[in-house]
Design a protein around this motif. Structure first.
Motif, mmCIF file in Angstrom:
data_model
loop_
_atom_site.group_PDB
_atom_site.id
_atom_site.type_symbol
_atom_site.label_atom_id
_atom_site.label_comp_id
_atom_site.label_asym_id
_atom_site.label_seq_id
_atom_site.Cartn_x
_atom_site.Cartn_y
_atom_site.Cartn_z
ATOM 1 N N LEU A 46 8.905 48.239 47.575
ATOM 2 C CA LEU A 46 8.180 47.011 47.896
ATOM 3 C C LEU A 46 6.851 47.326 48.583
ATOM 4 O O LEU A 46 5.785 46.917 48.122
ATOM 5 N N THR A 47 6.934 48.054 49.718
ATOM 6 C CA THR A 47 5.733 48.272 50.500
ATOM 7 C C THR A 47 5.895 49.476 51.405
ATOM 8 O O THR A 47 7.007 49.916 51.686
ATOM 9 N N TYR A 48 4.753 50.014 51.850
ATOM 10 C CA TYR A 48 4.723 51.238 52.650
ATOM 11 C C TYR A 48 3.730 51.110 53.796
ATOM 12 O O TYR A 48 2.621 50.623 53.611
ATOM 13 N N PHE A 49 4.164 51.553 54.965
ATOM 14 C CA PHE A 49 3.306 51.595 56.141
ATOM 15 C C PHE A 49 3.150 53.034 56.607
ATOM 16 O O PHE A 49 4.113 53.799 56.645
ATOM 17 N N GLN A 50 1.933 53.358 56.990
ATOM 18 C CA GLN A 50 1.690 54.606 57.719
ATOM 19 C C GLN A 50 1.258 54.170 59.113
ATOM 20 O O GLN A 50 0.161 53.629 59.285
ATOM 21 N N ASN A 51 2.115 54.396 60.074
ATOM 22 C CA ASN A 51 1.947 53.804 61.409
ATOM 23 C C ASN A 51 1.828 52.276 61.248
ATOM 24 O O ASN A 51 2.692 51.678 60.617
ATOM 25 N N GLU A 52 0.789 51.658 61.749
ATOM 26 C CA GLU A 52 0.686 50.192 61.658
ATOM 27 C C GLU A 52 -0.046 49.736 60.399
ATOM 28 O O GLU A 52 -0.074 48.532 60.106
ATOM 29 N N ALA A 53 -0.602 50.676 59.671
ATOM 30 C CA ALA A 53 -1.397 50.321 58.492
ATOM 31 C C ALA A 53 -0.519 50.176 57.254
ATOM 32 O O ALA A 53 0.227 51.088 56.893
ATOM 33 N N GLN A 54 -0.654 49.049 56.589
ATOM 34 C CA GLN A 54 0.073 48.825 55.341
ATOM 35 C C GLN A 54 -0.776 49.387 54.199
ATOM 36 O O GLN A 54 -1.722 48.751 53.750
ATOM 37 N N LEU A 55 -0.412 50.591 53.751
ATOM 38 C CA LEU A 55 -1.241 51.290 52.775
ATOM 39 C C LEU A 55 -0.909 50.946 51.331
ATOM 40 O O LEU A 55 -1.716 51.191 50.431
ATOM 41 N N ASP A 56 0.260 50.428 51.102
ATOM 42 C CA ASP A 56 0.659 50.140 49.727
ATOM 43 C C ASP A 56 1.594 48.932 49.750
ATOM 44 O O ASP A 56 2.645 48.994 50.374
ATOM 45 N N LYS A 57 1.185 47.870 49.118
ATOM 46 C CA LYS A 57 2.059 46.698 48.987
ATOM 47 C C LYS A 57 2.179 46.297 47.529
ATOM 48 O O LYS A 57 2.424 45.129 47.210
ATOM 49 N N SER A 58 2.024 47.283 46.673
ATOM 50 C CA SER A 58 2.012 47.020 45.238
ATOM 51 C C SER A 58 3.345 46.511 44.700
ATOM 52 O O SER A 58 3.389 45.906 43.642
ATOM 53 N N GLY A 59 4.426 46.754 45.419
ATOM 54 C CA GLY A 59 5.734 46.338 44.929
ATOM 55 C C GLY A 59 6.174 44.955 45.361
ATOM 56 O O GLY A 59 7.203 44.461 44.881
ATOM 57 N N LEU A 60 5.453 44.334 46.238
ATOM 58 C CA LEU A 60 5.841 42.990 46.684
ATOM 59 C C LEU A 60 5.772 42.046 45.492
ATOM 60 O O LEU A 60 4.732 41.922 44.847
ATOM 61 N N PRO A 61 6.879 41.357 45.180
ATOM 62 C CA PRO A 61 6.938 40.599 43.929
ATOM 63 C C PRO A 61 6.093 39.332 43.899
ATOM 64 O O PRO A 61 5.749 38.873 42.811
ATOM 65 N N SER A 62 5.791 38.780 45.038
ATOM 66 C CA SER A 62 4.970 37.563 45.052
ATOM 67 C C SER A 62 4.363 37.388 46.431
ATOM 68 O O SER A 62 4.690 38.130 47.361
#
Lengths: 117, 109
Positions: A46-62
């Motif tokens: 769904l999504t990935y965080f590196q520390n507080e930064a959301q670097l990848d949210k490509s999997g969030l469906p909507s």
């Protein structure tokens, strides 16, 4: 704690209700991931965080799905106006490194089973 | 992450050795091969990782031939508690794990 902790373990929501799922990663882990797992399927990113930064949210469906990790530790996955197709197990994982390589592993929580009725 | 192919399911009996083979024809020079295990109602957990030849730990062994285009996870003398889904992942330097459907192992008495 020693491992990744998720709460609640089970959640039943009425269709249209908002839900919030919590993840407590292993202390000091840089990376935090959310996965969705439907019955009989492998975990879907769904999504990935590196520390507080959301670097990848490509999997969030909507745009009903939103995740945050404001202080770089605890994370919350929020689902607004839940639908029946949101029913799944939501897994959180953490890792001490920003990237996977030799001797780098992800530690998963037990998941939150969401049932939308 | 390199594309991987593994059997959808396998059946075994207690006490037998189980070998699960994963094909990864497009493995890159720097890629590692990693296996995760997922028990029912739990998240996946790392079980073993290797680059070449053979790796053994308290849970399993991993055999990797010289061409590295496949790998075999070996579980010696399985018990009922080894019933799980086993995922093969191949890559290095990636930011996220991408799981396929894995191999569903059912161990019967």
């Amino acid at each position: 704690g020693a491992g990744v902790s998720q709460s609640p373990r089970y959640k039943v929501a009425k269709r249209g209700q908002d839900v919030a799922l919590r993840c407590d990663p292993i202390s000091g882990h840089v990376s935090l991931f959310w996965y969705q797992q439907a019955l009989g399927q492998g975990p879907e990113f769904l999504t990935y965080f590196q520390n507080e930064a959301q670097l990848d949210k490509s999997g969030l469906p909507s745009d009903r799905f939103f995740a945050e990790r404001p202080e770089g530790s605890v994370s919350t996955l929020k689902i607004q106006r839940t639908q029946q197709e949101d029913s799944a197990v939501y897994l959180c994982a953490s890792s001490r490194e920003p990237r996977f390589g030799m001797n780098t592993e992800a530690f998963f929580g037990q998941g939150t089973r969401l049932t939308v009725v | 992450l390199a594309k991987t192919t593994q059997p959808i399911s396998m059946d075994s009996y207690e006490g037998q050795e189980v070998n699960i083979t994963c094909s990864h024809n497009n493995i890159a020079t720097n890629d590692y091969i990693t296996w995760y295990q997922q028990f029912p109602s739990q998240g996946p957990r790392f079980i073993i990782q290797g680059y070449k030849t053979k790796v053994t730990n308290e849970v399993a062994s991993l055999f990797i031939p010289a061409d590295r285009k496949s790998s075999t996870l070996s579980l010696p003398r399985v018990s009922l508690s080894d019933t799980a889904v086993y995922y093969c992942l191949v890559g290095t330097g990636f930011q996220k794990l991408v799981f396929g459907t894995g191999t569903r192992l059912l161990v019967s008495p």
